[in-house]
Design an enzyme around this catalytic site. Structure first.
Site, PDB file in Angstrom:
ATOM      1  CD  GLU A   1       4.338  -5.612 -10.603  1.00 14.54           C
ATOM      2  OE1 GLU A   1       5.364  -4.920 -10.525  1.00 14.54           O
ATOM      3  OE2 GLU A   1       3.389  -5.324 -11.346  1.00 14.54           O
TER       4      GLU A   1
ATOM      5  CD  GLU B   1       0.110  -3.578  -9.910  1.00 15.68           C
ATOM      6  OE1 GLU B   1       0.846  -3.176 -10.823  1.00 15.68           O
ATOM      7  OE2 GLU B   1       0.471  -3.659  -8.724  1.00 15.68           O
TER       8      GLU B   1
END
Ligand SMILES: *[C@@H]1O[C@H](CO)[C@@H](O)[C@H](O)[C@H]1NC(C)=O
Ligand SMILES: *[C@@H]1O[C@H](CO)[C@@H](O)[C@H](O)[C@H]1NC(C)=O
Ligand SMILES: *[C@@H]1O[C@H](CO)[C@@H](O)[C@H](O)[C@H]1NC(C)=O
Ligand SMILES: *[C@@H]1O[C@H](CO)[C@@H](O)[C@H](O)[C@H]1NC(C)=O
Length: 423
Positions: free
Chosen positions: A239, A351
């Site tokens: 991320e 995710e």
């Protein structure tokens, strides 16, 4: 948005084959080179597609509700994919993604979104290191649920014991490697995930923070160790967000890829992360995807360089609420599938998650059915998260409970993930 097209150059030129040619934040040319037609995907993205395809074979994606009925009899799915019309025809996929599984978190505990991690706050999901029974969890997921891919987050600081270096601390790495070997020993694919948000203690790698060469040396150390393990997947970075420049970031990712391949890990998958928390909803439109398309193996090919995307289904895509509001097919997975297909690339959704309630079950069923239908571009997924969340009442927990040796999955895993993968 951080990636600034050279507007002056682009305005005077027609956009090239398969290039973006429209969308709310797009500033380039809305006409395409000869033989291509600017084709609307959604409010954020139009693309130059071959004129014949653009006019002839525009096809609605199979609705997720249609494929849903084969995945489960436990819930009622509501498709929210209405309104989106794909511009390309899905290639024949197998109808099922290759890899499915769960994140086994814990070695990343102590990291926050500014890449501040404290090695001592890691909480290994391994009983021999005084944590929860991550090995038991993975064993259950493999044997009872047929899952075959696990993502194993770890903080850079844990691996080096808080020293800004690429050299692994042998004590700490031995603990992390225990989890990796547990995963490999069960025959699964195992993602090494550096969970640092593109940063070391608040500073962005390659943008004023650690030099690309230090980050590359971390990956060189890891790849040297795992080079003979075909089932290891190298997840370059968890991320990235708020980067100054996605092209600069693509250079950082390139340094990691080059280091991994040159260390002798020549065949494994490498996951390429974009900006904006690797959101599946923006990688194809925020410039990240365009910049990362340029990342290559040392031999110039792009073989086994796979895009890494995340997607949460709560109202702000943050994964902090138990309430799901979307399956994000029309805003994320459908336009991304088109983008991947037209660039000849693939992605892993590493995710996603939601609360243990009927709404999230329904949205996840439809999202995972969509990934199955588009398995030519979606290789697989890992839900967030099991591991050391055990006993912590975490809102997105996928930790199975162990009662006298009998493992029971959470509602979302049992009713959405397991049926989708065993469809
Ligand atoms: C490695 O980390 C441990 C803490 O887990 C620390 O005690 C040890 O000094 C470190 N080793 C080196 C060589 O820095
Ligand atoms: C990709 O590489 C090409 C060729 O070097 C270059 O022209 C282009 O600007 C690059 N694209 C991005 C988005 O970095
Ligand atoms: C996900 O879908 C919802 C509902 O369609 C939408 O409001 C939201 O903006 C989407 N999120 C992203 C990041 O695209
Ligand atoms: C869970 O169950 C297994 C048997 O499958 C048992 O051996 C193990 O000790 C249990 N673990 C925990 C943490 O209760």
């Amino acid at each position: 948005m951080q990636y600034l097209f050279s507007a002056a150059a682009l305005l005077s030129l027609a956009s090239g084959a398969y290039a973006q040619c429209g969308g709310q934040t797009f500033t380039g040319s809305t006409t395409c080179v000869a033989g291509y037609t600017c084709t609307y995907s959604n409010a954020y993205y139009s693309q130059c597609l071959p004129s014949s395809a653009a006019s002839g074979t525009t096809t609605a994606h199979p609705s997720s509700s249609a494929t849903h009925s084969t995945t489960s009899t436990k819930g009622t799915a509501t498709s929210t994919a209405s309104g989106y019309v794909s511009t390309t025809t899905p290639a024949a996929g197998s109808g099922k993604v290759k890899y499915g599984g769960i994140n086994i978190a814990g070695f990343d505990f102590g990291c926050d979104t500014s890449g501040d991690c404290t090695a001592a706050n890691a909480y290994p999901p391994l009983t021999q290191y005084y944590g929860p029974d991550g090995y038991g969890q993975i064993t259950h997921f493999v044997k009872d649920d047929n899952f075959n891919m696990f993502r194993l987050p770890v903080g850079w600081q844990f691996l080096t014991n808080n020293v800004l270096t690429g050299t692994l601390n042998s004590t700490n790495f031995a603990e992390y490697d225990t989890l990796v070997q547990d995963c490999l020993g069960l025959g699964a694919h195992c993602i090494i995930d550096i969970h640092n948000y593109a940063r070391w203690n608040g500073e962005i790698i390659g943008e004023g923070g650690p030099a690309n060469s230090i980050f590359a040396s971390l990956w060189s150390s890891l790849a040297t160790y795992y080079k003979s393990q075909p089932n290891v997947i190298f997840g370059v970075m968890n991320e990235p967000h708020d980067l100054t420049s996605v092209t600069t970031w693509a250079g950082t990712v390139q340094a990691a890829v080059t280091a991994i391949r040159n260390a002798g890990a020549t065949s494994q998958y490498i996951l390429l992360p974009g900006n904006d928390w690797t959101s599946a909803a923006t990688i194809w439109s925020d410039g990240s995807g365009a910049a990362l398309l340029n990342v290559t193996n040392p031999d110039g090919t792009k073989t086994n360089l796979i895009f890494d995307v995340h997607k949460y289904s709560d109202s702000d895509n943050s994964g902090t609420s138990a309430t799901c509001v979307t399956d994000n097919i029309s805003t994320a997975f459908a336009p991304l599938a088109d983008w991947l297909r037209s660039n000849g690339r693939q992605a892993i959704n590493s995710e996603f998650g939601g609360g243990n309630n009927a709404g999230c079950v329904s949205y996840m069923q439809s999202q995972l059915a969509y990934l199955n239908t588009n398995s030519d571009v979606y290789l697989g997924w890992t839900g967030w998260a099991a591991g050391s969340f055990a006993g912590q009442n975490y809102v997105l927990s996928m930790v199975p409970t162990n009662t006298s040796g009998v493992w029971t999955d959470t509602m979302l895993v049992a009713q959405a993930l397991v049926p989708a993968f065993n469809a």
